[in-house]
Design a protein around this motif. Sequence first.
Motif, PDB file in Angstrom:
ATOM      1  N   ARG A 104       0.831  -1.206   0.000  1.00  0.00           N
ATOM      2  CA  ARG A 104       0.000   0.000   0.000  1.00  0.00           C
ATOM      3  C   ARG A 104       0.863   1.253   0.000  1.00  0.00           C
ATOM      4  N   TRP A 105       1.931   1.254   0.792  1.00  0.00           N
ATOM      5  CA  TRP A 105       2.828   2.421   0.865  1.00  0.00           C
ATOM      6  C   TRP A 105       3.495   2.663  -0.477  1.00  0.00           C
ATOM      7  N   ILE A 106       4.000   1.605  -1.088  1.00  0.00           N
ATOM      8  CA  ILE A 106       4.665   1.738  -2.386  1.00  0.00           C
ATOM      9  C   ILE A 106       3.684   2.229  -3.439  1.00  0.00           C
ATOM     10  N   ARG A 107       2.490   1.664  -3.456  1.00  0.00           N
ATOM     11  CA  ARG A 107       1.493   2.051  -4.442  1.00  0.00           C
ATOM     12  C   ARG A 107       1.129   3.534  -4.290  1.00  0.00           C
ATOM     13  N   SER A 108       0.975   3.972  -3.051  1.00  0.00           N
ATOM     14  CA  SER A 108       0.623   5.361  -2.789  1.00  0.00           C
ATOM     15  C   SER A 108       1.715   6.309  -3.270  1.00  0.00           C
ATOM     16  N   LEU A 109       2.981   5.963  -3.015  1.00  0.00           N
ATOM     17  CA  LEU A 109       4.094   6.805  -3.450  1.00  0.00           C
ATOM     18  C   LEU A 109       4.184   6.852  -4.970  1.00  0.00           C
ATOM     19  N   LEU A 110       4.077   5.708  -5.612  1.00  0.00           N
ATOM     20  CA  LEU A 110       4.169   5.650  -7.066  1.00  0.00           C
ATOM     21  C   LEU A 110       3.046   6.460  -7.717  1.00  0.00           C
ATOM     22  N   ALA A 147      14.226   9.436  -8.196  1.00  0.00           N
ATOM     23  CA  ALA A 147      12.908   8.815  -8.094  1.00  0.00           C
ATOM     24  C   ALA A 147      12.737   7.746  -9.164  1.00  0.00           C
ATOM     25  N   ASN A 148      13.298   7.991 -10.340  1.00  0.00           N
ATOM     26  CA  ASN A 148      13.198   7.012 -11.419  1.00  0.00           C
ATOM     27  C   ASN A 148      14.163   5.854 -11.222  1.00  0.00           C
ATOM     28  N   MET A 149      15.335   6.100 -10.653  1.00  0.00           N
ATOM     29  CA  MET A 149      16.209   4.991 -10.272  1.00  0.00           C
ATOM     30  C   MET A 149      15.535   4.120  -9.219  1.00  0.00           C
ATOM     31  N   ASP A 150      14.803   4.740  -8.310  1.00  0.00           N
ATOM     32  CA  ASP A 150      14.164   4.009  -7.220  1.00  0.00           C
ATOM     33  C   ASP A 150      13.048   3.076  -7.681  1.00  0.00           C
ATOM     34  N   LEU A 151      12.627   3.168  -8.939  1.00  0.00           N
ATOM     35  CA  LEU A 151      11.669   2.180  -9.437  1.00  0.00           C
ATOM     36  C   LEU A 151      12.246   0.776  -9.291  1.00  0.00           C
ATOM     37  N   TYR A 152      13.562   0.678  -9.402  1.00  0.00           N
ATOM     38  CA  TYR A 152      14.217  -0.616  -9.150  1.00  0.00           C
ATOM     39  C   TYR A 152      13.978  -1.062  -7.709  1.00  0.00           C
ATOM     40  N   LYS A 153      14.124  -0.140  -6.763  1.00  0.00           N
ATOM     41  CA  LYS A 153      13.909  -0.498  -5.357  1.00  0.00           C
ATOM     42  C   LYS A 153      12.487  -0.961  -5.107  1.00  0.00           C
ATOM     43  N   TRP A 154      11.516  -0.226  -5.638  1.00  0.00           N
ATOM     44  CA  TRP A 154      10.119  -0.614  -5.397  1.00  0.00           C
ATOM     45  C   TRP A 154       9.798  -1.931  -6.095  1.00  0.00           C
ATOM     46  N   VAL A 189      11.549  -6.489 -12.508  1.00  0.00           N
ATOM     47  CA  VAL A 189      12.652  -6.021 -11.661  1.00  0.00           C
ATOM     48  C   VAL A 189      13.874  -5.717 -12.528  1.00  0.00           C
ATOM     49  N   ALA A 190      14.167  -6.599 -13.471  1.00  0.00           N
ATOM     50  CA  ALA A 190      15.327  -6.398 -14.343  1.00  0.00           C
ATOM     51  C   ALA A 190      15.136  -5.192 -15.261  1.00  0.00           C
ATOM     52  N   ASP A 191      13.921  -4.970 -15.730  1.00  0.00           N
ATOM     53  CA  ASP A 191      13.654  -3.783 -16.555  1.00  0.00           C
ATOM     54  C   ASP A 191      13.944  -2.509 -15.759  1.00  0.00           C
ATOM     55  N   ALA A 192      13.521  -2.498 -14.494  1.00  0.00           N
ATOM     56  CA  ALA A 192      13.757  -1.331 -13.646  1.00  0.00           C
ATOM     57  C   ALA A 192      15.244  -1.160 -13.364  1.00  0.00           C
ATOM     58  N   PHE A 193      15.950  -2.276 -13.166  1.00  0.00           N
ATOM     59  CA  PHE A 193      17.399  -2.214 -12.946  1.00  0.00           C
ATOM     60  C   PHE A 193      18.096  -1.631 -14.170  1.00  0.00           C
ATOM     61  N   ALA A 204      10.532   6.131 -17.812  1.00  0.00           N
ATOM     62  CA  ALA A 204      10.165   5.628 -16.482  1.00  0.00           C
ATOM     63  C   ALA A 204       8.655   5.523 -16.313  1.00  0.00           C
ATOM     64  N   ALA A 205       7.899   6.362 -17.017  1.00  0.00           N
ATOM     65  CA  ALA A 205       6.444   6.410 -16.812  1.00  0.00           C
ATOM     66  C   ALA A 205       5.767   5.053 -17.004  1.00  0.00           C
ATOM     67  N   PRO A 206       6.031   4.307 -18.095  1.00  0.00           N
ATOM     68  CA  PRO A 206       5.376   3.005 -18.226  1.00  0.00           C
ATOM     69  C   PRO A 206       5.831   1.994 -17.189  1.00  0.00           C
ATOM     70  N   LEU A 207       7.072   2.083 -16.743  1.00  0.00           N
ATOM     71  CA  LEU A 207       7.527   1.193 -15.664  1.00  0.00           C
ATOM     72  C   LEU A 207       6.771   1.489 -14.376  1.00  0.00           C
TER      73      LEU A 207
END
Length: 291
Positions: free
Chosen positions: A107-113, A204-211, A224-228, A276-279
């Motif tokens: 829920r936290w990740i979804r809200s931030l994204l 914030a866009n690098m952090d898509l890998y973290k989420w 995950v690999a796409d975000a990396f 980053a938007a589609p990711l």
Amino acid sequence: MTAALAATTALDAAGWRARRRAHEERVDAWLTPHLARRRRGEKHPVEDFLFTYYSHRPAQLRRWHPGAGVELRDADPAEFGRDYRAGSAGVTLDTEAVRARRAESIRWIRSLLAATADRPPHIGCFGMHEWAMVYRQTQAEVRHNAWPLRLSPEETARTVEANRIRCSHFDAYRFFTAPARPLNLLTPTRETQHAHEQPGCLHANMDLYKWAYKLSPLVPSELVADAFALAREIRTLDMRASPYDLADLGHPPVRVETAEGRHEYARAQRSFAERAAPLRARLIAECDRLL
């Protein structure tokens, strides 16, 4: 269980093994040189960042997961981890058990994204966050002191002072030097992260890998690999635009201290925001599916 998760996709042995092999080969291209450097005791400020700053270990990145709601025929649950269960037709992730442990985090990740995606991108920070991390420091004090700064400490300080710093990302801002923090137009905190993050921000866009990896194994490892992969490219721009001279590592500078360099940086920043938007949308959709 939601209808989306109840509808299981079945993969035969040839199908899931091919996906796993493709994922491992893709990730090995990133892991092999990093692990070789680690054995030699060498550091690389660009290529090693995603392995040292983020908590996802190389072995975790390499392990393939199909995501929630996928049944793997002729599989052994021991190959995939503790949350996989064998059924009459194949192996599946115990989605309910994982989701129960992760519900608050999802829920936290979804809200931030979603909050980030809803804002217009701010293009024009010109990478000053990296400059603010060395502001008024000597060469010996800077974080990557094995590599020289492109400008003198005084020239570096003048570059910071001549540009409006508007860093919205807490995990970048917290590395600012003490004299640089009052120069930032914002004061981001962990508590205000949802209110500040915006889709033009490189971090914030690098952090898509973290989420993405924090949602693993509930999401496919390919995501995950796409975000990396995107984060790796962004890190390259981040350090090319930094005050460090990394030309000897094959990274010529983006000279953001000049008007031409700032235009080059803004073009690249805008491109990364678009990619980053589609990711980000895929991650939001996965969260919605799980919630």
